[in-house]
Write a protein that holds these residues in place. Structure first.
Motif, PDB file in Angstrom:
ATOM      1  N   UNK A 190     -30.056   2.715  60.384  1.00  0.00           N
ATOM      2  CA  UNK A 190     -29.381   4.045  60.994  1.00  0.00           C
ATOM      3  C   UNK A 190     -28.027   4.364  59.842  1.00  0.00           C
ATOM      4  N   UNK A 191     -27.647   5.342  59.691  1.00  0.00           N
ATOM      5  CA  UNK A 191     -26.319   5.691  59.152  1.00  0.00           C
ATOM      6  C   UNK A 191     -25.502   6.491  59.874  1.00  0.00           C
ATOM      7  N   UNK A 192     -24.055   6.542  59.409  1.00  0.00           N
ATOM      8  CA  UNK A 192     -23.095   7.085  60.124  1.00  0.00           C
ATOM      9  C   UNK A 192     -23.329   8.819  59.979  1.00  0.00           C
ATOM     10  N   UNK A 193     -23.676   9.584  60.922  1.00  0.00           N
ATOM     11  CA  UNK A 193     -23.859  10.837  60.993  1.00  0.00           C
ATOM     12  C   UNK A 193     -22.687  11.819  60.628  1.00  0.00           C
ATOM     13  N   UNK A 194     -21.377  11.266  60.816  1.00  0.00           N
ATOM     14  CA  UNK A 194     -20.316  12.103  60.762  1.00  0.00           C
ATOM     15  C   UNK A 194     -20.428  12.950  59.312  1.00  0.00           C
ATOM     16  N   UNK A 195     -19.745  13.808  58.947  1.00  0.00           N
ATOM     17  CA  UNK A 195     -19.540  14.514  57.686  1.00  0.00           C
ATOM     18  C   UNK A 195     -18.771  13.565  56.787  1.00  0.00           C
ATOM     19  N   UNK A 196     -19.515  13.114  55.574  1.00  0.00           N
ATOM     20  CA  UNK A 196     -18.681  12.302  54.549  1.00  0.00           C
ATOM     21  C   UNK A 196     -17.542  12.885  54.131  1.00  0.00           C
ATOM     22  N   UNK A 197     -17.423  14.184  54.297  1.00  0.00           N
ATOM     23  CA  UNK A 197     -16.177  14.633  53.641  1.00  0.00           C
ATOM     24  C   UNK A 197     -14.743  14.373  54.373  1.00  0.00           C
ATOM     25  N   UNK A 198     -15.259  13.824  55.720  1.00  0.00           N
ATOM     26  CA  UNK A 198     -13.924  13.716  56.426  1.00  0.00           C
ATOM     27  C   UNK A 198     -13.093  12.637  56.124  1.00  0.00           C
ATOM     28  N   UNK A 199     -14.084  11.613  55.374  1.00  0.00           N
ATOM     29  CA  UNK A 199     -13.356  10.414  54.875  1.00  0.00           C
ATOM     30  C   UNK A 199     -12.130  10.524  54.006  1.00  0.00           C
ATOM     31  N   UNK A 200     -12.395  11.704  53.190  1.00  0.00           N
ATOM     32  CA  UNK A 200     -11.383  11.996  52.151  1.00  0.00           C
ATOM     33  C   UNK A 200     -10.544  13.388  52.337  1.00  0.00           C
ATOM     34  N   UNK A 201     -10.292  13.602  53.804  1.00  0.00           N
ATOM     35  CA  UNK A 201      -9.688  15.086  54.181  1.00  0.00           C
ATOM     36  C   UNK A 201      -8.375  15.232  53.587  1.00  0.00           C
ATOM     37  N   UNK A 202      -7.847  16.409  53.656  1.00  0.00           N
ATOM     38  CA  UNK A 202      -6.339  16.634  53.148  1.00  0.00           C
ATOM     39  C   UNK A 202      -5.333  16.159  54.073  1.00  0.00           C
ATOM     40  N   UNK A 203      -4.656  15.205  53.635  1.00  0.00           N
ATOM     41  CA  UNK A 203      -3.709  14.589  54.571  1.00  0.00           C
ATOM     42  C   UNK A 203      -2.499  15.474  54.299  1.00  0.00           C
ATOM     43  N   UNK A 204      -1.803  15.151  55.225  1.00  0.00           N
ATOM     44  CA  UNK A 204      -0.225  15.898  55.391  1.00  0.00           C
ATOM     45  C   UNK A 204       0.812  14.658  55.476  1.00  0.00           C
ATOM     46  N   UNK A 205       1.828  14.768  54.618  1.00  0.00           N
ATOM     47  CA  UNK A 205       2.971  13.642  54.604  1.00  0.00           C
ATOM     48  C   UNK A 205       3.973  14.365  55.283  1.00  0.00           C
ATOM     49  N   UNK A 206       4.345  13.887  56.486  1.00  0.00           N
ATOM     50  CA  UNK A 206       5.745  14.314  57.322  1.00  0.00           C
ATOM     51  C   UNK A 206       6.597  13.196  56.801  1.00  0.00           C
ATOM     52  N   UNK A 207       7.690  13.657  56.266  1.00  0.00           N
ATOM     53  CA  UNK A 207       8.639  12.746  55.496  1.00  0.00           C
ATOM     54  C   UNK A 207       9.809  12.491  56.749  1.00  0.00           C
ATOM     55  N   UNK A 208      10.833  11.629  56.697  1.00  0.00           N
ATOM     56  CA  UNK A 208      11.406  11.575  57.949  1.00  0.00           C
ATOM     57  C   UNK A 208      12.250  12.609  58.353  1.00  0.00           C
ATOM     58  N   UNK A 209      12.837  13.373  57.080  1.00  0.00           N
ATOM     59  CA  UNK A 209      13.668  14.691  57.597  1.00  0.00           C
ATOM     60  C   UNK A 209      12.888  15.446  58.311  1.00  0.00           C
ATOM     61  N   UNK A 210      11.600  15.957  57.950  1.00  0.00           N
ATOM     62  CA  UNK A 210      10.874  16.920  58.461  1.00  0.00           C
ATOM     63  C   UNK A 210      10.477  16.337  59.716  1.00  0.00           C
ATOM     64  N   UNK A 211       9.968  15.008  60.078  1.00  0.00           N
ATOM     65  CA  UNK A 211       9.648  14.377  61.394  1.00  0.00           C
ATOM     66  C   UNK A 211      10.848  14.550  62.210  1.00  0.00           C
ATOM     67  N   UNK A 212      12.072  14.443  61.881  1.00  0.00           N
ATOM     68  CA  UNK A 212      13.288  14.622  62.758  1.00  0.00           C
ATOM     69  C   UNK A 212      13.536  16.017  63.307  1.00  0.00           C
ATOM     70  N   UNK A 213      13.187  16.858  62.129  1.00  0.00           N
ATOM     71  CA  UNK A 213      13.309  18.365  62.531  1.00  0.00           C
ATOM     72  C   UNK A 213      12.220  19.003  63.613  1.00  0.00           C
ATOM     73  N   UNK A 214      11.008  18.287  63.465  1.00  0.00           N
ATOM     74  CA  UNK A 214       9.719  18.677  64.550  1.00  0.00           C
ATOM     75  C   UNK A 214      10.144  18.218  65.796  1.00  0.00           C
ATOM     76  N   UNK A 215      10.760  16.652  65.890  1.00  0.00           N
ATOM     77  CA  UNK A 215      11.303  16.105  67.241  1.00  0.00           C
ATOM     78  C   UNK A 215      12.124  16.938  67.665  1.00  0.00           C
TER      79      UNK A 215
END
Length: 337
Positions: A208-233
């Motif tokens: 058997x193999x994993x049927x999820x889309x192989x592209x999700x292993x390398x999705x576009x990530x988002x970096x929320x730095x501490x300043x942005x995280x604080x503003x969002x909070x």
């Protein structure tokens, strides 16, 4: 009042422009449920051990994110990103006509809950976040490798079955998934995730193999730095927010301290607990302890309708230990800021 049953669900397919979002709606289907969102490379089976411990007066809608589980994959040439995943929440809300949403999220799912709550705070009435707040910091080296891997995956998909993903015997799959999760999911719990993400190999019939889309292993990530995280909070302040951390997991790191302090400040509806010896998938291997915090939180912020109360005031729900206070840990962490 009892608890939800894993066998009492309705299979749902929520139409989206590229196909559908697959899900299971557990329990009460007459009222707005809690929307549960799994983590990266997982699927809705991640909540299998938690669902039967939750009160049955409220439903829980568990979904597979695009490219995961049994949901549609994005079209060729379109790449997965956190931004696209966040958009799934309002799409589900629109499908069912909800003006408000209650959220439970693990890992990537918890990040999506945090981002959406910051973007649309007036529509979110309650959040349960499992072992996450801000995402891990993204490194340039990872971003460069991600582009390279994405291109390789696109070429593999063009060739179809001639280049299937790696396949395994059924007995090997649990160990493979455990290794891929850095042993956060033990082999004996792997079946909760495997049943929604396997396909039988056409090249090797016993594998058997994993049927999820192989592209999700390398999705576009988002970096929320501490300043942005604080503003969002700050946009989410005083919202009912429950966070449960695994003591052995690095996912809720010090970079989340400022955002945590803002969420907790003058907020009687903020709760933070730690599961001792808990790994990143705390809701799988420590479902009972997680439920001991989640159930009272749900009962307080999404109480049953008046018509479901008994005259005696007694409920027939599960016997749960009283959650231990964890604000001391939070205050201790604040002193380092």
């Amino acid at each position: 009042m009892g608890t939800l049953s894993l066998s009492d669900y309705e299979t749902v397919k929520i139409p989206v422009p590229w196909g559908y979002i697959s899900g299971r709606w557990y329990g009460n289907r007459k009222e707005r449920p809690i929307l549960a969102i799994h983590g990266w490379l997982d699927n809705l089976g991640t909540f299998d051990r938690l669902i039967p411990l939750l009160p049955d007066y409220i439903g829980v809608l568990c979904i597979d994110l695009p490219g995961h589980g049994r949901s549609s994959h994005l079209p060729p040439g379109v790449y997965y990103s956190v931004y696209d995943y966040v958009f799934i929440i309002p799409l589900v809300m629109k499908e069912y006509g909800w003006s408000k949403v209650s959220l439970i999220g693990h890992s990537l799912g918890g990040v999506l809950c945090f981002i959406f709550a910051a973007l649309s705070p007036n529509t979110v009435d309650m959040i349960v976040s499992l072992d996450i707040l801000l995402p891990h910091r993204n490194e340039v080296k990872y971003m460069a490798l991600s582009i390279e891997k994405q291109l390789l995956e696109v070429e593999r998909q063009k060739l179809g079955n001639y280049t299937e993903p790696p396949s395994y015997t059924f007995s090997q799959l649990g160990k493979v998934l455990a290794k891929g999760s850095l042993n956060s999911v033990s082999p004996d719990l792997a079946h909760h995730l495997l049943y929604r993400q396997l396909k039988k190999s056409k090249l090797y019939p016993e594998r058997y193999y994993f049927a999820r889309d192989g592209r999700v292993k390398h999705y576009h990530y988002i970096d929320i730095d501490q300043g942005l995280g604080a503003e969002m909070a700050r946009r989410i302040r005083k919202k009912p927010y429950l966070i449960i951390k695994g003591s052995l997991s690095p996912s809720l790191s010090q970079r989340s301290d400022e955002a945590l302090s803002i969420l907790a400040e003058d907020n009687p509806h903020f709760e933070l607990y730690e599961v001792e010896n808990g790994t990143h998938h705390i809701h799988l291997h420590a479902a009972e302890e997680c439920a001991s915090y989640i159930v009272p939180f749900i009962q307080h912020h999404r109480p049953p309708a008046l018509t479901s109360w008994t005259l005696s005031g007694k409920e027939d729900g599960p016997s749960l230990k009283k959650p231990k206070g964890f604000f001391a840990w939070t205050k201790k962490k604040r002193s380092k800021l």
